[in-house]
Design a protein around this motif. Structure first.
Motif, PDB file in Angstrom:
ATOM      1  N   PHE A 137       9.896   5.972  18.901  1.00 13.87           N
ATOM      2  CA  PHE A 137      10.559   6.512  17.711  1.00 13.87           C
ATOM      3  C   PHE A 137      11.937   5.894  17.541  1.00 13.87           C
ATOM      4  N   THR A 138      12.159   5.311  16.369  1.00 13.12           N
ATOM      5  CA  THR A 138      13.449   4.670  16.121  1.00 13.12           C
ATOM      6  C   THR A 138      14.378   5.555  15.297  1.00 13.12           C
ATOM      7  N   ALA A 155       6.464  13.113  14.235  1.00 14.92           N
ATOM      8  CA  ALA A 155       5.490  12.992  15.327  1.00 14.92           C
ATOM      9  C   ALA A 155       5.292  14.334  16.018  1.00 14.92           C
ATOM     10  N   ASP A 208       0.490  10.866  18.810  1.00 17.09           N
ATOM     11  CA  ASP A 208       1.390   9.841  18.265  1.00 17.09           C
ATOM     12  C   ASP A 208       2.130   9.206  19.430  1.00 17.09           C
ATOM     13  N   THR A 209       1.824   7.948  19.718  1.00 15.86           N
ATOM     14  CA  THR A 209       2.410   7.289  20.887  1.00 15.86           C
ATOM     15  C   THR A 209       3.399   6.190  20.499  1.00 15.86           C
ATOM     16  N   ASN A 210       3.888   6.242  19.265  1.00 19.05           N
ATOM     17  CA  ASN A 210       4.867   5.250  18.817  1.00 19.05           C
ATOM     18  C   ASN A 210       6.202   5.439  19.530  1.00 19.05           C
TER      19      ASN A 210
END
Length: 256
Positions: A100-101, A109, A96-98
């Motif tokens: 993170f907000t 993740a 998971d390379t998003n």
């Protein structure tokens, strides 16, 4: 490498990006923070030698004890060996390379990365929160080393506690840098005294770290710079010796 004229750099990840202690031959060391590793590289001459506290070279499959270097250096460190944690597979690192907000997205993740790690390790093992916290930094260097093979002979993985141990005549530090997440002044003083024996001025080490970096990040980067010097002079030792390589040809070794 046996260059004694190279610019030497020790780098460590920090909250604002990367803290780097740099020494140009004939000049006093300096410390700066860079938002990205690419920005750090762009500030340096092409022959600078960089030692960084970040895993380099990723396994496709993770076996007991980590990639190999971790298992070799832990016995050197005694009570400090918990500072060396195992790195999971490349697949887990890229699960998971998003960006993170929310904290919920971050934990979700972490769970996804752990699930991938369990399917690519024997015995099956998830990902520690500590390791997951530096995944983005590991990927940042990994992407650069994949894109630029010329960096394989300039950017080296090290580890602060292994560095301090080697700089201390192969004796591990007696005191931790942190206790329950807070800076331990006695542990910091022990390391500063050692760094001064290797040429640093106490006034340099006593300055507040740059904004976005912690005091222990600063000392770790200072130790990494000394390892860059050992590498440049041909004095450093890789664990393992010779280094391994990952499936993309990136060297796997902790240097000290």
């Amino acid at each position: 490498m046996t260059s004694t004229k190279a610019v030497l750099v020790g780098a460590d990840g920090c909250k604002a990006g990367w803290i780097a202690v740099r020494r140009t031959p004939g000049m006093a060391p300096s410390v700066d923070v860079f938002a990205s590793f690419t920005a750090l590289l762009a500030s340096l001459p092409d022959d600078a030698v960089i030692a960084v506290d970040m895993p380099i070279g990723l396994p496709e499959f993770s076996s007991k004890g980590g990639r190999g270097p971790e298992a070799l250096v832990r016995p050197l460190l005694g009570a400090r060996q918990s500072s060396v944690f195992s790195i999971p597979s490349r697949a887990a690192l890229y699960a998971d390379t998003n960006g993170f907000t929310t904290i919920e997205a971050w934990y979700a993740a972490h769970i996804r990365a752990s699930e991938v790690a369990k399917t690519t390790s024997d015995p099956p093992r998830g990902v520690s929160i500590q390791a997951f916290g530096i995944f983005a930094k590991i990927r940042e260097i990994d992407a650069l080393l994949i894109a630029r093979p010329d960096l394989h002979s300039r950017v080296y993985e090290s580890h602060p506690e292994v560095a301090f141990c080697r700089l201390n005549g192969d004796r591990a530090m007696q005191l931790p840098k942190k206790i329950k997440g807070s800076i331990n002044p006695a542990g910091m003083a022990e390391r500063k005294a050692l760094l001064c024996r290797h040429g640093y001025e106490m006034g340099f080490l006593d300055q507040p770290p740059p904004r976005g970096a912690a005091a222990d990040d600063f000392l770790d980067a200072a130790a990494m710079m000394l390892i860059a010097g050992r590498i440049a002079r041909g004095e450093a030792r890789p664990f393992p010796d010779p280094p391994g390589r990952d499936s993309l040809g990136i060297p796997i070794a902790i240097w000290a």
